[in-house]
Design an enzyme around this catalytic site. Structure first.
Site, PDB file in Angstrom:
ATOM      1  CE  LYS A 107      -4.460   0.669  -0.063  1.00 17.09           C
ATOM      2  NZ  LYS A 107      -5.504  -0.197  -0.361  1.00 17.09           N
ATOM      3  N   GLY A 219     -20.739   6.248   2.324  1.00 20.15           N
ATOM      4  CA  GLY A 219     -19.918   6.630   1.295  1.00 20.15           C
ATOM      5  C   GLY A 219     -20.714   6.584  -0.163  1.00 20.15           C
ATOM      6  N   GLY A 221     -18.540   7.052  -3.048  1.00 20.28           N
ATOM      7  CA  GLY A 221     -17.542   7.093  -4.015  1.00 20.28           C
ATOM      8  C   GLY A 221     -17.603   5.919  -4.721  1.00 20.28           C
ATOM      9  CG  ASN A 222     -14.660   3.302  -7.603  1.00 18.33           C
ATOM     10  OD1 ASN A 222     -14.041   2.134  -7.394  1.00 18.33           O
ATOM     11  ND2 ASN A 222     -15.114   3.163  -9.109  1.00 18.33           N
TER      12      ASN A 222
HETATM   13  P1  NAD Z   1     -13.623   7.415  -2.792  1.00 13.15           P
HETATM   14  O1  NAD Z   1     -12.581   8.572  -2.544  1.00 13.15           O
HETATM   15  O2  NAD Z   1     -14.053   7.299  -4.215  1.00 13.15           O
HETATM   16  O3  NAD Z   1     -14.883   7.651  -1.825  1.00 13.15           O
HETATM   17  C1  NAD Z   1     -15.159   7.688  -0.531  1.00 13.15           C
HETATM   18  C2  NAD Z   1     -16.427   8.026  -0.232  1.00 13.15           C
HETATM   19  O4  NAD Z   1     -16.689   8.233   1.496  1.00 13.15           O
HETATM   20  C3  NAD Z   1     -16.934   9.419  -0.579  1.00 13.15           C
HETATM   21  O5  NAD Z   1     -18.208   9.218  -0.925  1.00 13.15           O
HETATM   22  C4  NAD Z   1     -16.770  10.201   0.537  1.00 13.15           C
HETATM   23  O6  NAD Z   1     -17.468  11.559   0.615  1.00 13.15           O
HETATM   24  C5  NAD Z   1     -16.904   9.349   1.767  1.00 13.15           C
HETATM   25  N1  NAD Z   1     -16.608   9.841   2.987  1.00 13.15           N
HETATM   26  C6  NAD Z   1     -15.573   9.986   3.457  1.00 13.15           C
HETATM   27  N2  NAD Z   1     -15.522  10.091   4.569  1.00 13.15           N
HETATM   28  C7  NAD Z   1     -16.783   9.983   5.395  1.00 13.15           C
HETATM   29  C8  NAD Z   1     -17.162   9.750   6.501  1.00 13.15           C
HETATM   30  N3  NAD Z   1     -16.568  10.404   7.620  1.00 13.15           N
HETATM   31  N4  NAD Z   1     -18.596   9.546   6.528  1.00 13.15           N
HETATM   32  C9  NAD Z   1     -19.315   9.300   5.339  1.00 13.15           C
HETATM   33  N5  NAD Z   1     -18.751   9.064   4.180  1.00 13.15           N
HETATM   34  C10 NAD Z   1     -17.495   9.522   4.156  1.00 13.15           C
HETATM   35  O7  NAD Z   1     -13.165   6.069  -2.279  1.00 13.15           O
HETATM   36  P2  NAD Z   1     -13.433   4.606  -2.674  1.00 13.15           P
HETATM   37  O8  NAD Z   1     -12.477   4.084  -3.701  1.00 13.15           O
HETATM   38  O9  NAD Z   1     -15.100   4.423  -2.895  1.00 13.15           O
HETATM   39  O10 NAD Z   1     -12.969   3.724  -1.373  1.00 13.15           O
HETATM   40  C11 NAD Z   1     -13.934   3.689  -0.352  1.00 13.15           C
HETATM   41  C12 NAD Z   1     -13.427   2.613   0.673  1.00 13.15           C
HETATM   42  O11 NAD Z   1     -13.165   1.290   0.080  1.00 13.15           O
HETATM   43  C13 NAD Z   1     -11.756   2.885   1.223  1.00 13.15           C
HETATM   44  O12 NAD Z   1     -11.716   2.213   2.497  1.00 13.15           O
HETATM   45  C14 NAD Z   1     -10.888   2.044   0.335  1.00 13.15           C
HETATM   46  O13 NAD Z   1      -9.541   1.803   1.077  1.00 13.15           O
HETATM   47  C15 NAD Z   1     -11.923   0.999   0.176  1.00 13.15           C
HETATM   48  N6  NAD Z   1     -11.517   0.101  -1.313  1.00 13.15           N
HETATM   49  C16 NAD Z   1     -11.684   0.855  -2.238  1.00 13.15           C
HETATM   50  C17 NAD Z   1     -11.438   0.036  -3.587  1.00 13.15           C
HETATM   51  C18 NAD Z   1     -11.304   0.617  -4.902  1.00 13.15           C
HETATM   52  O14 NAD Z   1     -11.158  -0.201  -5.821  1.00 13.15           O
HETATM   53  N7  NAD Z   1     -11.804   1.967  -5.061  1.00 13.15           N
HETATM   54  C19 NAD Z   1     -10.949  -1.303  -3.466  1.00 13.15           C
HETATM   55  C20 NAD Z   1     -10.951  -1.901  -2.036  1.00 13.15           C
HETATM   56  C21 NAD Z   1     -11.083  -0.928  -1.157  1.00 13.15           C
END
Ligand code: NAD
Length: 428
Positions: A107, A219, A221-222
């Site tokens: 990471k 959340g 996000g993605n």
């Molecule tokens: P992202 O940045 O696209 O989205 C994060 C989301 O979380 C956003 O909507 C943000 O507004 C929200 N958020 C942040 N702080 C918050 C809070 N305190 N309360 C409520 N919402 C909050 O990130 P992502 O890629 O969707 O990743 C989210 C999680 O999934 C992370 O823990 C990441 O490590 C994990 N993850 C992501 C992937 C991937 O492929 N994107 C793969 C495995 C794990």
């Protein structure tokens, strides 16, 4: 937000120690796996748009390469710490092992806030990160990918810098690239869809018709966006999502009891996964406090934002209707909260299984880059579904057989696979 006394690495080690005990691992294997293989911390000097210089702190932790090159994302986050990166690197090792792909765990991160940085400044950080670590990453060493607040564009800058330094074309050095520049179709959907493939299988095991269920998500996000997308396509009713609002410096829950869709909400969501409050209100959403998502009377909860969200306090707010918690985020549930989920008989689909779709598709991206031959989206998602479904059933069956918690069963499978690789190599 995560409280400052919380140390995710301690939590990751605590989880590992408990399973090492159950597996009766020898001391050397325990010592080897409870700390990263190697870690890098470095300065990234960047010339800012106003002509001044600013130095950012960058990290890369390679927890294990026993089963193959290390693999894991890079986060740009103002509260990034080495311990967060260490924990996430360790979880990546278990994640690649639980879905049985030939990769290890790593990471990376940079302490910075992209909200306050121009694209040119972000390019400076991305290229600076790649310059500092170029000798220690690559297609056969360690393969980074996007994570919180990094995108395909950041990956291309890093790849370009790496290729300039090494004088090669090596698209397999990094994944999550845009389609057309070595990226895989289906990668955008992969993590969120992967979460839902496991939820779909869990519903079958619990004899629940997914089309009759409701769910709340943390959340947007993605991960959460595509989890919501597939969930509603499978017939489920998503009633709430919670996300951060950087202007108000707090989170809100957006609720629509009649059911919300990915298509409507994405129109009012920025690239950081933050929803426009005013526009959401106009669209008929109720705006509730940020932690309201967890207390909704739904069947399924999907924490898909950040770590440390289902804690010994917040777990008490989970409604009696909840049957499944599918961890889209990494490390959303603390060990104390796990005990409560266990005692209430809630089926937890642990993070490193539930959200392994992203890394699985990254692995497919690498395979395609190395072959220089790319698959259709249907082919990618079909292969992804098969991997996730097989991994879910392996974990579920072991949990049933031994009458243990899903997280423990997933750990038993992955830690024994990694320990076996270390043994076969003659390391411990
Ligand atoms: P992202 O940045 O696209 O989205 C994060 C989301 O979380 C956003 O909507 C943000 O507004 C929200 N958020 C942040 N702080 C918050 C809070 N305190 N309360 C409520 N919402 C909050 O990130 P992502 O890629 O969707 O990743 C989210 C999680 O999934 C992370 O823990 C990441 O490590 C994990 N993850 C992501 C992937 C991937 O492929 N994107 C793969 C495995 C794990």
């Amino acid at each position: 937000m995560a409280d400052s006394s919380f140390n995710p690495f301690k939590m990751a080690q605590q989880q590992f120690d408990a399973i090492a005990e159950q597996l009766n691992l020898d001391q050397a294997t325990r010592d080897f796996l409870r700390n990263p293989d190697r870690e890098f911390q470095f300065n990234i000097p960047v010339r800012m748009d106003d002509g001044s210089y600013k130095v950012f702190r960058g990290f890369r932790v390679q927890h294990s390469d026993a089963r193959g090159p290390s693999k894991g994302g890079i986060r740009f986050h103002p509260q990034e710490t080495i311990d967060t990166v260490r924990a996430l690197a360790m979880w990546m090792t278990w994640k690649t092992a639980v879905v049985d792909i030939p990769l290890g765990g790593g990471k990376g991160g940079v302490i910075c806030d992209p909200h306050n940085l121009s694209m040119r400044e972000q390019e400076g950080i991305a290229r600076g990160w790649a310059r500092q670590i170029a000798r220690n990453v690559g297609p056969v060493q360690d393969v980074p990918a996007p994570d919180v607040m990094t995108t395909g564009q950041h990956m291309v800058w890093m790849l370009d810098e790496y290729e300039r330094i090494t004088g090669t074309k090596a698209p397999g050095m990094i994944t999550g690239k845009p389609v057309g520049l070595g990226g895989s179709l289906g990668r955008t959907e992969a993590t969120g869809y992967g979460v839902m493939y496991t939820v779909r299988e869990a519903c079958k095991k619990l004899n629940i018709d997914i089309a009759k269920t409701t769910a709340a998500f943390q959340g947007f996000g993605n991960v959460s966006q595509y989890a919501v997308d597939l969930y509603t396509k499978l017939g489920g009713k998503a009633i709430a999502v919670s996300c951060w609002d950087h202007e108000d410096k707090k989170s809100y829950t957006y609720r629509k009891m009649s059911g919300l869709t990915f298509e409507e909400l994405i129109k009012v969501t920025n690239k950081f996964g933050e929803i426009d409050k005013a526009k959401a209100q106009e669209m008929g959403f109720e705006i509730l406090p940020g932690d309201a998502w967890i207390e909704q009377a739904v069947d399924i909860l999907v924490p898909a934002a950040i770590e440390n969200q289902i804690t010994k306090d917040s777990v008490m707010k989970i409604a009696p209707t909840v049957k499944i918690v599918a961890e889209g985020a990494n490390g959303p549930t603390t060990p104390e909260a796990d005990e409560v989920l266990k005692s209430r008989g809630i089926l937890n689909i642990p993070d490193f299984l539930a959200n392994a779709g992203g890394v699985t598709c990254s692995y497919f991206e690498q395979v395609q880059c190395n072959m220089n031959y790319f698959w259709t989206k249907e082919e990618v998602l079909d292969k992804l579904d098969q991997k996730m479904t097989a991994a879910f059933h392996a974990v579920y069956n072991l949990a049933q057989e031994r009458k243990i918690y899903m997280r423990d069963a997933a750990y038993l499978i992955s830690i024994s696979r990694v320990a076996e690789a270390c043994k076969l190599r003659g390391w411990v």
